[in-house]
Design a protein around this motif. Structure first.
Motif, PDB file in Angstrom:
ATOM      1  N   ILE B 149       6.779   0.398 -10.898  1.00  0.00           N
ATOM      2  CA  ILE B 149       7.897   1.322 -11.096  1.00  0.00           C
ATOM      3  C   ILE B 149       9.215   0.577 -10.928  1.00  0.00           C
ATOM      4  O   ILE B 149      10.144   0.713 -11.736  1.00  0.00           O
ATOM      5  CB  ILE B 149       7.798   2.519 -10.116  1.00  0.00           C
ATOM      6  N   ALA B 150       9.282  -0.268  -9.880  1.00  0.00           N
ATOM      7  CA  ALA B 150      10.505  -1.042  -9.660  1.00  0.00           C
ATOM      8  C   ALA B 150      10.769  -1.972 -10.841  1.00  0.00           C
ATOM      9  O   ALA B 150      11.918  -2.151 -11.271  1.00  0.00           O
ATOM     10  CB  ALA B 150      10.383  -1.858  -8.369  1.00  0.00           C
ATOM     11  N   ARG B 151       9.702  -2.552 -11.406  1.00  0.00           N
ATOM     12  CA  ARG B 151       9.863  -3.445 -12.555  1.00  0.00           C
ATOM     13  C   ARG B 151      10.459  -2.683 -13.746  1.00  0.00           C
ATOM     14  O   ARG B 151      11.362  -3.183 -14.423  1.00  0.00           O
ATOM     15  CB  ARG B 151       8.514  -4.060 -12.943  1.00  0.00           C
ATOM     16  N   ALA B 152       9.957  -1.465 -13.970  1.00  0.00           N
ATOM     17  CA  ALA B 152      10.494  -0.667 -15.071  1.00  0.00           C
ATOM     18  C   ALA B 152      11.960  -0.329 -14.807  1.00  0.00           C
ATOM     19  O   ALA B 152      12.798  -0.370 -15.707  1.00  0.00           O
ATOM     20  CB  ALA B 152       9.667   0.600 -15.261  1.00  0.00           C
ATOM     21  N   LEU B 153      12.279  -0.024 -13.538  1.00  0.00           N
ATOM     22  CA  LEU B 153      13.658   0.347 -13.203  1.00  0.00           C
ATOM     23  C   LEU B 153      14.612  -0.843 -13.300  1.00  0.00           C
ATOM     24  O   LEU B 153      15.821  -0.666 -13.466  1.00  0.00           O
ATOM     25  CB  LEU B 153      13.714   0.922 -11.780  1.00  0.00           C
ATOM     26  N   SER B 154      14.069  -2.052 -13.201  1.00  0.00           N
ATOM     27  CA  SER B 154      14.933  -3.238 -13.216  1.00  0.00           C
ATOM     28  C   SER B 154      15.664  -3.384 -14.540  1.00  0.00           C
ATOM     29  O   SER B 154      16.643  -4.114 -14.635  1.00  0.00           O
ATOM     30  CB  SER B 154      14.109  -4.496 -12.934  1.00  0.00           C
ATOM     31  N   MET B 155      15.186  -2.701 -15.574  1.00  0.00           N
ATOM     32  CA  MET B 155      15.847  -2.779 -16.873  1.00  0.00           C
ATOM     33  C   MET B 155      16.926  -1.704 -17.016  1.00  0.00           C
ATOM     34  O   MET B 155      17.465  -1.509 -18.099  1.00  0.00           O
ATOM     35  CB  MET B 155      14.819  -2.622 -18.002  1.00  0.00           C
ATOM     36  N   ASP B 156      17.206  -0.976 -15.944  1.00  0.00           N
ATOM     37  CA  ASP B 156      18.167   0.126 -15.971  1.00  0.00           C
ATOM     38  C   ASP B 156      17.882   1.091 -17.121  1.00  0.00           C
ATOM     39  O   ASP B 156      18.720   1.317 -17.996  1.00  0.00           O
ATOM     40  CB  ASP B 156      19.606  -0.404 -16.089  1.00  0.00           C
ATOM     41  N   PRO B 157      16.664   1.650 -17.134  1.00  0.00           N
ATOM     42  CA  PRO B 157      16.255   2.487 -18.259  1.00  0.00           C
ATOM     43  C   PRO B 157      17.006   3.822 -18.291  1.00  0.00           C
ATOM     44  O   PRO B 157      17.472   4.300 -17.264  1.00  0.00           O
ATOM     45  CB  PRO B 157      14.764   2.719 -17.999  1.00  0.00           C
ATOM     46  N   ILE B 158      17.097   4.370 -19.507  1.00  0.00           N
ATOM     47  CA  ILE B 158      17.718   5.678 -19.650  1.00  0.00           C
ATOM     48  C   ILE B 158      16.693   6.788 -19.456  1.00  0.00           C
ATOM     49  O   ILE B 158      17.042   7.947 -19.273  1.00  0.00           O
ATOM     50  CB  ILE B 158      18.386   5.827 -21.031  1.00  0.00           C
ATOM     51  N   ALA B 159      15.402   6.425 -19.512  1.00  0.00           N
ATOM     52  CA  ALA B 159      14.337   7.403 -19.286  1.00  0.00           C
ATOM     53  C   ALA B 159      13.096   6.649 -18.849  1.00  0.00           C
ATOM     54  O   ALA B 159      12.970   5.454 -19.096  1.00  0.00           O
ATOM     55  CB  ALA B 159      14.039   8.184 -20.575  1.00  0.00           C
ATOM     56  N   MET B 160      12.201   7.355 -18.176  1.00  0.00           N
ATOM     57  CA  MET B 160      10.958   6.716 -17.719  1.00  0.00           C
ATOM     58  C   MET B 160       9.757   7.486 -18.246  1.00  0.00           C
ATOM     59  O   MET B 160       9.707   8.720 -18.199  1.00  0.00           O
ATOM     60  CB  MET B 160      10.911   6.706 -16.182  1.00  0.00           C
ATOM     61  N   LEU B 161       8.772   6.735 -18.730  1.00  0.00           N
ATOM     62  CA  LEU B 161       7.518   7.322 -19.185  1.00  0.00           C
ATOM     63  C   LEU B 161       6.416   6.895 -18.214  1.00  0.00           C
ATOM     64  O   LEU B 161       6.326   5.724 -17.849  1.00  0.00           O
ATOM     65  CB  LEU B 161       7.169   6.809 -20.592  1.00  0.00           C
ATOM     66  N   PHE B 162       5.597   7.836 -17.805  1.00  0.00           N
ATOM     67  CA  PHE B 162       4.492   7.515 -16.891  1.00  0.00           C
ATOM     68  C   PHE B 162       3.184   7.946 -17.540  1.00  0.00           C
ATOM     69  O   PHE B 162       3.071   9.081 -17.994  1.00  0.00           O
ATOM     70  CB  PHE B 162       4.642   8.280 -15.571  1.00  0.00           C
ATOM     71  N   ASP B 163       2.204   7.049 -17.578  1.00  0.00           N
ATOM     72  CA  ASP B 163       0.890   7.424 -18.114  1.00  0.00           C
ATOM     73  C   ASP B 163      -0.143   7.422 -16.992  1.00  0.00           C
ATOM     74  O   ASP B 163      -0.674   6.384 -16.630  1.00  0.00           O
ATOM     75  CB  ASP B 163       0.471   6.463 -19.235  1.00  0.00           C
ATOM     76  N   GLU B 164      -0.414   8.563 -16.458  1.00  0.00           N
ATOM     77  CA  GLU B 164      -1.365   8.732 -15.351  1.00  0.00           C
ATOM     78  C   GLU B 164      -1.157   7.665 -14.268  1.00  0.00           C
ATOM     79  O   GLU B 164      -2.074   6.905 -13.956  1.00  0.00           O
ATOM     80  CB  GLU B 164      -2.799   8.685 -15.885  1.00  0.00           C
ATOM     81  N   PRO B 165       0.015   7.656 -13.661  1.00  0.00           N
ATOM     82  CA  PRO B 165       0.339   6.568 -12.727  1.00  0.00           C
ATOM     83  C   PRO B 165      -0.491   6.586 -11.445  1.00  0.00           C
ATOM     84  O   PRO B 165      -0.538   5.577 -10.751  1.00  0.00           O
ATOM     85  CB  PRO B 165       1.819   6.810 -12.405  1.00  0.00           C
ATOM     86  N   THR B 166      -1.132   7.694 -11.135  1.00  0.00           N
ATOM     87  CA  THR B 166      -1.873   7.739  -9.863  1.00  0.00           C
ATOM     88  C   THR B 166      -3.378   7.871 -10.055  1.00  0.00           C
ATOM     89  O   THR B 166      -4.123   7.906  -9.085  1.00  0.00           O
ATOM     90  CB  THR B 166      -1.405   8.930  -8.998  1.00  0.00           C
ATOM     91  N   SER B 167      -3.844   7.921 -11.302  1.00  0.00           N
ATOM     92  CA  SER B 167      -5.262   8.262 -11.476  1.00  0.00           C
ATOM     93  C   SER B 167      -6.192   7.093 -11.175  1.00  0.00           C
ATOM     94  O   SER B 167      -7.396   7.277 -11.066  1.00  0.00           O
ATOM     95  CB  SER B 167      -5.522   8.818 -12.876  1.00  0.00           C
ATOM     96  N   ALA B 168      -5.639   5.870 -11.033  1.00  0.00           N
ATOM     97  CA  ALA B 168      -6.508   4.747 -10.656  1.00  0.00           C
ATOM     98  C   ALA B 168      -6.405   4.447  -9.163  1.00  0.00           C
ATOM     99  O   ALA B 168      -6.906   3.430  -8.705  1.00  0.00           O
ATOM    100  CB  ALA B 168      -6.139   3.505 -11.470  1.00  0.00           C
ATOM    101  N   LEU B 169      -5.745   5.336  -8.424  1.00  0.00           N
ATOM    102  CA  LEU B 169      -5.480   5.047  -7.010  1.00  0.00           C
ATOM    103  C   LEU B 169      -6.387   5.834  -6.079  1.00  0.00           C
ATOM    104  O   LEU B 169      -6.796   6.960  -6.386  1.00  0.00           O
ATOM    105  CB  LEU B 169      -4.024   5.388  -6.677  1.00  0.00           C
ATOM    106  N   ASP B 170      -6.666   5.244  -4.917  1.00  0.00           N
ATOM    107  CA  ASP B 170      -7.359   5.969  -3.871  1.00  0.00           C
ATOM    108  C   ASP B 170      -6.437   7.080  -3.356  1.00  0.00           C
ATOM    109  O   ASP B 170      -5.214   6.917  -3.349  1.00  0.00           O
ATOM    110  CB  ASP B 170      -7.717   5.034  -2.708  1.00  0.00           C
TER     111      ASP B 170
END
Ligand SMILES: Nc1ncnc2c1ncn2[C@@H]1O[C@H](COP(=O)(O)OP(=O)(O)OP(=O)(O)O)[C@@H](O)[C@H]1O
Ligand SMILES: [Mg+2]
Lengths: 234, 246
Positions: B149-170
């Motif tokens: 998430i921090a890597r995506a934010l490092s580009m100063d994005p105007i919008a963020m897209l998330f594709d099941e960001p938690t479904s591979a997590l415990d």
């Protein structure tokens, strides 16, 4: 047959060392050149343009179906002619088997390295490519900074194994009367009539060098199994 | 003008229609959750938005720029839209800091120092500044996703897209990632999230989109989606009762 005369070897050492130096040098140059050219061929084979991909594939298939010895003979005759054509000189320049061997082995090995690199690129997950592109990297940047570093890390053991094979294959140039390691030993063996000692010694050196490299490869594989970083590996 | 708008977008894989005339719009600062059964086209939809996948019909505008227009510089467009993947997709051969710096330097042309400063500030924000020198394989899944998430934010994005960001997590790591996402939403980031975390949707989302078989079946305000069963289609109802049981 007389007893083994080991002095023959001691006396021949400087000469043998020169041959070994040429063998090692040819191996390294061919491995490096073959890797670079092989990588370009692999990228060409993965190109979306069918003509580019097709040409690269034909080259690779041709090189892989012709015996190495034949390729060595071909290039021995073709390299001077090619240079003549390139420089439009009147007579083909005298290149010499020592030097034409560099061209031969780079071009031959490139075909094998191409397939290794292709497998290496395929070993990097599609998600990495998507993530790199999603950050705005262009196709070349994705390759250079994300895909190839991982591909090379994954395929290093196979590359080194191929280099060991190459190290042995290089001895075929002795058939063109080149003084590589085997060639040097052969010449002394005939001069002094000490074939057994010479070829035993040569075999021993090959065995030691190849075993050492193989051991290095295995060690590297142990510490770099997939998903592990050197610092976390035990 | 909407931040992201889709107008009758259709996409085929060969003869298989993955997206069927999808129309919706995401306003500036809006948080929209997309849910739906497996294979319904959720991932494909968000990949089309930042041109990771081409589409054959319709129009997608991101901040007024047409994604399908051959004249559009797609790399530049992607650089402005952050994306977070199910399997994190950090670059394993680079340190955490280098993961964040790479595109800042190569795409935005920042110097390494400027990029590092920005990266460390963002790592601080996701609580991982002390992990900057580590490699991804040395982090837990939750930490890796926060780095992503921090890597995506490092580009100063105007919008963020998330594709099941938690479904591979415990389960115990899901919370830390959702917390970061909630904070981001509160700060006004425009977000489009494919997720089945209905608690997150209830707390954070403005709207919920329900997809099935490549179509947007429902596209309603969060309250209507969760609190008004009579307003829901039968398909969404079945889907919801299935995932809410878990
Ligand atoms: N590269 C591809 N080629 C062919 N078909 C594909 C490809 N990628 C996805 N599909 C198909 O497109 C459909 C939609 O896929 P998509 O990944 O968008 O679904 P999803 O809603 O994200 O599902 P999930 O919840 O499992 O992630 C699926 O039927 C899938 O099999
Ligand atoms: Mg998906």
């Amino acid at each position: 047959m007389n007893d083994l005369d080991l002095d023959v070897i001691t006396r021949a050492l400087p000469w043998l060392a020169q041959g070994l130096q040429y063998t090692v040098q040819l191996t390294c140059v061919a491995a490096l050149g073959g890797t670079v050219l092989g990588t370009l061929l692999a990228l060409a084979r993965l190109s979306p343009r069918p003509i580019v991909a097709g040409l690269a594939a034909s080259y690779v298939n041709l090189m892989r179906s012709v015996p190495l010895l034949l390729v060595i003979f071909w290039f021995y005759f073709l390299v001077p002619l090619g240079l003549q054509w390139l420089t439009s000189a009147e007579n083909p320049p005298r290149v010499g088997a020592e030097r034409s061997a560099y061209v031969t082995f780079i071009l031959f090995e490139a075909a094998y390295f191409c397939e290794i690199v292709r497998a290496g690129i395929a070993s990097v997950g599609a998600g990495q490519q998507a993530a790199a592109r999603a950050l705005g990297l262009d196709q070349a940047q994705v390759l250079v900074h994300v895909i190839l570093p991982q591909a090379f890390r994954n395929m290093l053991p196979v590359l080194l194994t191929q280099a060991i094979i190459l190290f042995q294959d290089v001895s075929l140039v002795s058939l063109l009367n080149v003084t590589d390691f085997v060639g040097a030993a052969g010449k002394i063996a005939q001069r002094d009539g000490r074939v057994v000692e010479m070829y035993l010694f040569v075999a021993l050196v090959y065995l030691v060098l190849c075993s050492m490299t193989s051991a290095l490869v295995r060690r590297w594989q142990r510490t770099h199994s997939i998903g592990q970083h050197p610092e976390t590996a035990r | 003008m909407s931040m992201i708008s889709l107008e009758a977008v259709s996409k085929w894989y060969d003869s298989f229609k993955v997206l069927d005339a999808c129309t919706t719009a995401i306003e500036r600062g809006e948080v929209v959750v997309i849910c739906g059964p497996s294979g319904s086209g959720k991932s494909t939809l968000i990949k089309c938005i930042n041109a990771l996948e081409p589409f054959q019909q319709g129009t997608i505008l991101v901040d007024g720029i047409s994604v399908g227009d051959p004249q559009t510089n797609l790399a530049r467009l992607r650089a402005r839209v952050g994306m977070v993947f199910q399997h994190f997709e950090l670059f394993p051969h680079l340190s955490v800091l280098a993961n964040l710096n790479l595109a800042q330097v190569k795409v935005l042309g920042r110097t390494r120092d400027v990029a590092s400063e920005r990266s460390l500030a963002l790592l601080d924000r996701v609580g991982l500044r002390d992990q900057a020198a580590k490699f991804p394989a040395q982090l837990s899944g939750g930490q890796q996703q926060r780095v992503a998430i921090a890597r995506a934010l490092s580009m100063d994005p105007i919008a963020m897209l998330f594709d099941e960001p938690t479904s591979a997590l415990d389960p115990e790591m899901i919370v830390e990632v959702l917390d970061v996402m909630s904070t981001l939403a509160q700060e006004g980031m425009t977000m489009l999230c494919v997720t089945h975390e209905m608690g997150f949707a209830r707390r954070v989302a403005n709207r919920v989109i329900f997809m099935d078989h490549g179509t947007i079946v429902e596209d309603v305000a969060k309250d209507a989606f969760f609190d008004d069963p009579s307003a829901r289609t039968a398909r969404a109802q079945t889907f919801l009762s299935k995932i809410l049981q878990h």
